[in-house]
Design a protein around this motif. Structure first.
Motif, mmCIF file in Angstrom:
data_model
loop_
_atom_site.group_PDB
_atom_site.id
_atom_site.type_symbol
_atom_site.label_atom_id
_atom_site.label_comp_id
_atom_site.label_asym_id
_atom_site.label_seq_id
_atom_site.Cartn_x
_atom_site.Cartn_y
_atom_site.Cartn_z
ATOM 1 N N GLY A 32 0.749 -1.654 -0.029
ATOM 2 C CA GLY A 32 0.056 -0.208 0.206
ATOM 3 C C GLY A 32 1.006 1.383 0.153
ATOM 4 N N ALA A 33 2.041 1.657 0.537
ATOM 5 C CA ALA A 33 3.002 2.437 0.717
ATOM 6 C C ALA A 33 3.298 2.922 -0.710
ATOM 7 N N VAL A 34 3.649 1.735 -2.040
ATOM 8 C CA VAL A 34 3.557 2.194 -2.498
ATOM 9 C C VAL A 34 2.681 2.980 -3.532
ATOM 10 N N SER A 35 1.899 1.659 -3.956
ATOM 11 C CA SER A 35 0.559 2.101 -4.614
ATOM 12 C C SER A 35 0.439 3.819 -3.835
ATOM 13 N N ALA A 36 0.179 4.376 -2.519
ATOM 14 C CA ALA A 36 0.256 5.254 -2.226
ATOM 15 C C ALA A 36 1.056 6.222 -3.319
ATOM 16 N N ALA A 37 2.609 6.226 -2.783
ATOM 17 C CA ALA A 37 3.574 7.052 -3.302
ATOM 18 C C ALA A 37 2.818 6.822 -4.995
ATOM 19 N N THR A 38 2.682 6.006 -5.550
ATOM 20 C CA THR A 38 2.327 6.205 -6.956
ATOM 21 C C THR A 38 1.416 7.338 -7.678
ATOM 22 N N VAL A 39 1.156 7.519 -6.786
ATOM 23 C CA VAL A 39 -0.527 8.425 -6.474
ATOM 24 C C VAL A 39 -0.094 9.850 -6.226
ATOM 25 N N CYS A 40 0.953 10.487 -5.151
ATOM 26 C CA CYS A 40 1.508 10.857 -4.620
ATOM 27 C C CYS A 40 2.156 11.259 -5.974
ATOM 28 N N THR A 41 3.376 10.961 -6.259
ATOM 29 C CA THR A 41 3.720 10.618 -7.898
ATOM 30 C C THR A 41 3.020 11.832 -8.609
ATOM 31 N N GLY A 42 1.661 11.487 -9.093
ATOM 32 C CA GLY A 42 1.446 12.130 -10.045
ATOM 33 C C GLY A 42 0.360 13.135 -9.618
ATOM 34 N N LEU A 43 0.187 13.433 -8.312
ATOM 35 C CA LEU A 43 0.472 14.941 -7.756
ATOM 36 C C LEU A 43 1.483 15.700 -7.598
ATOM 37 N N LEU A 44 2.713 15.319 -7.555
ATOM 38 C CA LEU A 44 3.970 15.947 -7.803
ATOM 39 C C LEU A 44 3.603 16.632 -9.253
ATOM 40 N N HIS A 45 3.529 15.755 -10.144
ATOM 41 C CA HIS A 45 3.661 16.561 -11.417
ATOM 42 C C HIS A 45 2.540 17.094 -12.529
ATOM 43 N N ARG A 46 1.589 17.303 -10.899
ATOM 44 C CA ARG A 46 -0.143 17.930 -11.913
ATOM 45 C C ARG A 46 0.424 19.029 -12.272
ATOM 46 N N TRP A 47 -0.485 19.383 -13.645
ATOM 47 C CA TRP A 47 0.075 20.926 -14.479
ATOM 48 C C TRP A 47 -1.484 21.216 -15.325
ATOM 49 N N PRO A 48 -1.681 22.259 -15.288
ATOM 50 C CA PRO A 48 -3.395 23.002 -15.927
ATOM 51 C C PRO A 48 -3.283 22.117 -17.343
ATOM 52 N N LEU A 49 -4.379 21.442 -17.696
ATOM 53 C CA LEU A 49 -4.365 20.799 -18.775
ATOM 54 C C LEU A 49 -4.389 21.386 -20.208
ATOM 55 N N ALA A 50 -4.917 22.949 -19.946
ATOM 56 C CA ALA A 50 -5.182 23.739 -20.926
ATOM 57 C C ALA A 50 -3.653 23.475 -21.275
ATOM 58 N N ASP A 51 -1.988 23.462 -20.665
ATOM 59 C CA ASP A 51 -0.816 23.419 -21.530
ATOM 60 C C ASP A 51 -0.663 22.455 -21.594
ATOM 61 N N LYS A 52 -1.203 21.690 -23.472
ATOM 62 C CA LYS A 52 -0.505 20.687 -23.644
ATOM 63 C C LYS A 52 0.197 19.986 -23.488
ATOM 64 N N LYS A 53 1.555 20.528 -23.755
ATOM 65 C CA LYS A 53 2.599 20.261 -24.360
ATOM 66 C C LYS A 53 2.957 20.616 -23.275
ATOM 67 N N ARG A 54 3.338 20.983 -22.054
ATOM 68 C CA ARG A 54 4.020 20.648 -20.347
ATOM 69 C C ARG A 54 3.265 19.721 -19.595
ATOM 70 N N ALA A 55 1.808 19.360 -20.074
ATOM 71 C CA ALA A 55 0.547 18.415 -19.413
ATOM 72 C C ALA A 55 1.673 17.089 -20.006
ATOM 73 N N ASN A 56 1.920 17.302 -21.290
ATOM 74 C CA ASN A 56 2.811 15.909 -21.337
ATOM 75 C C ASN A 56 2.958 14.937 -21.506
ATOM 76 N N GLN A 57 4.091 16.652 -20.947
ATOM 77 C CA GLN A 57 6.202 15.966 -20.982
ATOM 78 C C GLN A 57 5.318 16.053 -19.068
ATOM 79 N N GLU A 58 4.792 16.369 -17.873
ATOM 80 C CA GLU A 58 4.747 15.949 -17.072
ATOM 81 C C GLU A 58 4.826 14.801 -16.948
ATOM 82 N N ARG A 59 3.465 14.202 -17.677
ATOM 83 C CA ARG A 59 2.822 12.903 -17.418
ATOM 84 C C ARG A 59 4.185 11.672 -17.818
#
Length: 202
Positions: A32-59
């Motif tokens: 569970g620590a790994v699963s939750a950490a991967t969720v947090c990893t996504g949150l660390l990289h969140r970026w406004p989706l309107a900025d498609k180029k940067r959002a794709n890079q962050e993804r």
């Protein structure tokens, strides 16, 4: 992890609440620590989706960080599944109760949580070092209670911003009209490419 990163949105906590004993005791799932950490990893990289180029890079970078997290965890502990890490069968309720009451989790599971939190801080520091600061603008007008609420919200969250009043400022008013589709609504919060019109009913 929710507490360590000071995430105020309780939805994040509840979205990860079943990550114990694998996933709700199904131990063939990752720890569970790994699963939750991967969720947090996504949150660390969140970026406004309107900025498609940067959002794709962050993804892409979020996936790379998550992959690195899993590899590091495997190298450190030799396994990633709950069953492989604790060597107990949680499908039997009595075994899970014994595990909780024995305090073994304090020795084992806490180490896993501490490890992934350290990795998340590493990712955060690495990203902060190369990420340009997000420019935040707040368009307001004097005497606007919703503007005051927006200002307070930013300050409470520790967000640095530039306040631009439309009072006696034709250029700012023109920009507000553009951002609000001609309605002239304030406050308007601009964070990079993300635009939020109004605050709490404003």
């Amino acid at each position: 992890m929710w507490e360590a990163f000071g995430i105020e949105n309780e939805d994040i906590l509840w979205s990860c609440i079943a990550f114990n004993g694998g996933i709700a005791g199904h131990q063939t799932a990752p720890c569970g620590a790994v699963s939750a950490a991967t969720v947090c990893t996504g949150l660390l990289h969140r970026w406004p989706l309107a900025d498609k180029k940067r959002a794709n890079q962050e993804r892409l970078e979020a996936r790379q960080d998550a992959s690195q997290l899993v590899r590091s965890f495997l190298e450190k502990f030799g396994n990633i599944t709950c069953s492989g890490l604790v060597n107990l069968d949680f499908s039997q309720p009595a075994v899970y109760r014994q595990f909780q009451e024995s305090g073994i989790w304090k020795d084992k599971c806490n180490k896993y949580v501490e490890f992934v939190i350290e990795k998340l801080y590493e990712f955060h520091d690495k990203r902060s070092a190369r990420r340009p600061p997000l420019k935040v603008l707040l368009y307001t007008k004097p005497g606007c209670p919703f503007c005051a609420q927006a200002r307070l919200d930013l300050e409470e969250r520790g967000v640095s911003y530039e306040e631009i009043t439309i009072d006696g400022n034709p250029e700012a008013l023109k920009e507000v009209m553009k951002l609000s589709n001609g309605e002239g609504i304030v406050p308007i919060l601009v964070m990079g490419e993300d635009v939020k019109v109004g605050f709490g009913g404003g």
